[in-house]
Write a protein that holds these residues in place. Structure first.
Motif, PDB file in Angstrom:
ATOM      1  N   ASP A  65     -26.698 -21.087  14.944  1.00  0.00           N
ATOM      2  CA  ASP A  65     -27.964 -21.085  13.861  1.00  0.00           C
ATOM      3  C   ASP A  65     -29.246 -21.235  14.861  1.00  0.00           C
ATOM      4  OD1 ASP A  65     -26.330 -20.913  11.715  1.00  0.00           O
ATOM      5  OD2 ASP A  65     -26.711 -23.089  11.021  1.00  0.00           O
ATOM      6  N   LEU A  66     -29.500 -22.043  15.891  1.00  0.00           N
ATOM      7  CA  LEU A  66     -30.379 -22.225  16.609  1.00  0.00           C
ATOM      8  C   LEU A  66     -30.613 -20.882  17.508  1.00  0.00           C
ATOM      9  CD1 LEU A  66     -29.912 -25.666  18.529  1.00  0.00           C
ATOM     10  CD2 LEU A  66     -31.476 -25.204  16.570  1.00  0.00           C
ATOM     11  N   CYS A  67     -29.714 -20.119  17.894  1.00  0.00           N
ATOM     12  CA  CYS A  67     -29.830 -18.935  18.223  1.00  0.00           C
ATOM     13  C   CYS A  67     -30.593 -17.747  17.352  1.00  0.00           C
ATOM     14  CB  CYS A  67     -28.784 -18.292  19.050  1.00  0.00           C
ATOM     15  SG  CYS A  67     -28.315 -18.737  20.661  1.00  0.00           S
ATOM     16  N   ASN A  68     -29.907 -17.825  16.154  1.00  0.00           N
ATOM     17  CA  ASN A  68     -30.545 -16.853  15.073  1.00  0.00           C
ATOM     18  C   ASN A  68     -31.798 -17.284  14.785  1.00  0.00           C
ATOM     19  OD1 ASN A  68     -27.878 -15.438  15.236  1.00  0.00           O
ATOM     20  ND2 ASN A  68     -27.122 -16.706  13.530  1.00  0.00           N
ATOM     21  N   ALA A  69     -32.200 -18.429  14.530  1.00  0.00           N
ATOM     22  CA  ALA A  69     -33.649 -18.947  14.033  1.00  0.00           C
ATOM     23  C   ALA A  69     -34.406 -18.697  15.327  1.00  0.00           C
ATOM     24  CB  ALA A  69     -33.703 -20.462  13.917  1.00  0.00           C
ATOM     25  N   LEU A  99     -30.538 -16.071  27.395  1.00  0.00           N
ATOM     26  CA  LEU A  99     -30.552 -17.530  27.746  1.00  0.00           C
ATOM     27  C   LEU A  99     -29.366 -18.086  26.952  1.00  0.00           C
ATOM     28  CD1 LEU A  99     -32.720 -19.131  24.712  1.00  0.00           C
ATOM     29  CD2 LEU A  99     -31.610 -17.032  24.685  1.00  0.00           C
ATOM     30  N   VAL A 100     -29.223 -19.470  27.341  1.00  0.00           N
ATOM     31  CA  VAL A 100     -27.911 -20.116  26.855  1.00  0.00           C
ATOM     32  C   VAL A 100     -28.134 -21.346  25.854  1.00  0.00           C
ATOM     33  CG1 VAL A 100     -26.056 -21.675  27.604  1.00  0.00           C
ATOM     34  CG2 VAL A 100     -26.265 -19.515  28.849  1.00  0.00           C
ATOM     35  N   ILE A 101     -27.592 -21.364  24.723  1.00  0.00           N
ATOM     36  CA  ILE A 101     -27.786 -22.464  23.766  1.00  0.00           C
ATOM     37  C   ILE A 101     -26.379 -22.654  23.531  1.00  0.00           C
ATOM     38  CG2 ILE A 101     -28.518 -23.102  21.647  1.00  0.00           C
ATOM     39  CD1 ILE A 101     -30.768 -21.355  21.784  1.00  0.00           C
ATOM     40  N   ALA A 102     -25.916 -23.675  24.484  1.00  0.00           N
ATOM     41  CA  ALA A 102     -24.488 -24.176  24.234  1.00  0.00           C
ATOM     42  C   ALA A 102     -24.385 -25.531  24.552  1.00  0.00           C
ATOM     43  CB  ALA A 102     -23.662 -23.292  25.104  1.00  0.00           C
TER      44      ALA A 102
END
Length: 283
Positions: A65-69, A99-102
């Motif tokens: 959701d963070l990546c999509n937003a 980028l990495v959001i993990a």
């Protein structure tokens, strides 16, 4: 002809040549905006951050959701690339993801290799143990075998917080958890949310687990990006701050970690630069 070749080589070996070469490569932000796509590296299967939906098999979770937003905030199309825990840094450095959001925690070593965005929350690394060991302290685990996901800050926290602790690492958190259940290790280190999940799942069973009250480490979480791309980093931070100001980040938090979820965590921190936070960075 020979003279011309030498002159040409000289031209591109001097300052002017270097300038022309630099101009030939657009910076990351220009590249991302040109293709109108933001490629996000996310976990392949770690609840509640990024994991396959049991019905659709599409990736869902907080980091998804963070990546999509963030992509929407930047006017881009999001593309998700599933990654293993240990591949998060290398994929960014090699440019295979933007980028990495993990659930990526800041450490000194990682900070030397990649750029970190503003921290969007801080979490704890905790020690999950058998219920019979719940009243113990970290000192009681001196010299013990403790499991963790390979390449994670959970692994690093073992060396920091447990004297002579022997880290037993696995490719994923599920295998590290199984090692504890099979009595191959005395404890399993993971982030607070994952620890809550496992403790709830085992409640009332012979293999019931508990979270040690003394935390292993406190750590800020941010998005990981390539170094040397200030325009892209600024755009990412601008997007994150806008999500915070609009309340979009609160919605995502509450959907996955908030008071009405199994984790029951009330968000208290705002998104902020790492320089404004008080914490002891891990090596």
């Amino acid at each position: 002809m020979k003279f011309k070749r030498i002159a040409c080589a000289f031209l591109f070996s001097g300052p002017l040549g270097l300038g022309l070469i630099a101009q030939a490569h657009a910076d990351q932000l220009q590249d991302v905006m040109a293709r109108k796509e933001l490629v996000c590296g996310v976990y392949a299967d770690v609840v509640p951050f990024s994991y396959p939906d049991p019905k659709t098999r599409a990736l869902v979770g907080m980091d998804v959701d963070l990546c999509n937003a963030l992509a929407k905030e930047m006017g881009l199309k999001p593309t998700l690339k599933p990654l293993s825990v240990e591949a998060r840094i290398s994929e960014v450095k090699m440019g295979r993801v933007d980028l990495v959001i993990a659930n990526l925690a800041y450490t000194k070593t990682r900070g030397e290799q990649i750029e970190f965005s503003n921290a969007y929350y801080s979490t704890k690394e905790v020690l999950l143990v058998k219920k019979a060991d719940a009243a113990k302290t970290l000192a009681d685990f001196e010299g013990k075998r403790i499991s963790a996901a390979k390449g994670s800050t959970s692994e690093q926290s073992i060396y920091m917080s447990v004297k002579n602790g022997a880290a037993v690492t696995f490719q994923d958190s599920g295998s590290a958890y199984l090692a504890l259940q099979q009595n191959k290790v005395s404890g399993f280190v993971t982030n607070l949310m994952t620890a809550i999940q496992y403790s709830q799942e085992t409640k009332g069973t012979p293999g019931e687990l508990a979270i040690l009250r003394e935390p292993m480490a406190l750590e800020p979480i941010g998005a990981g990006m390539r170094k040397g791309e200030p325009a892209f980093a600024a755009a990412v931070n601008k997007g994150l701050m806008a999500m915070d100001a609009s309340g979009e980040f609160d919605k995502i938090w509450n959907r996955w970690l908030g008071p009405d979820t199994r984790y029951g965590i009330t968000r208290s921190d705002k998104i902020a630069p790492l320089s404004e936070l008080k914490f002891q960075p891990m090596p």
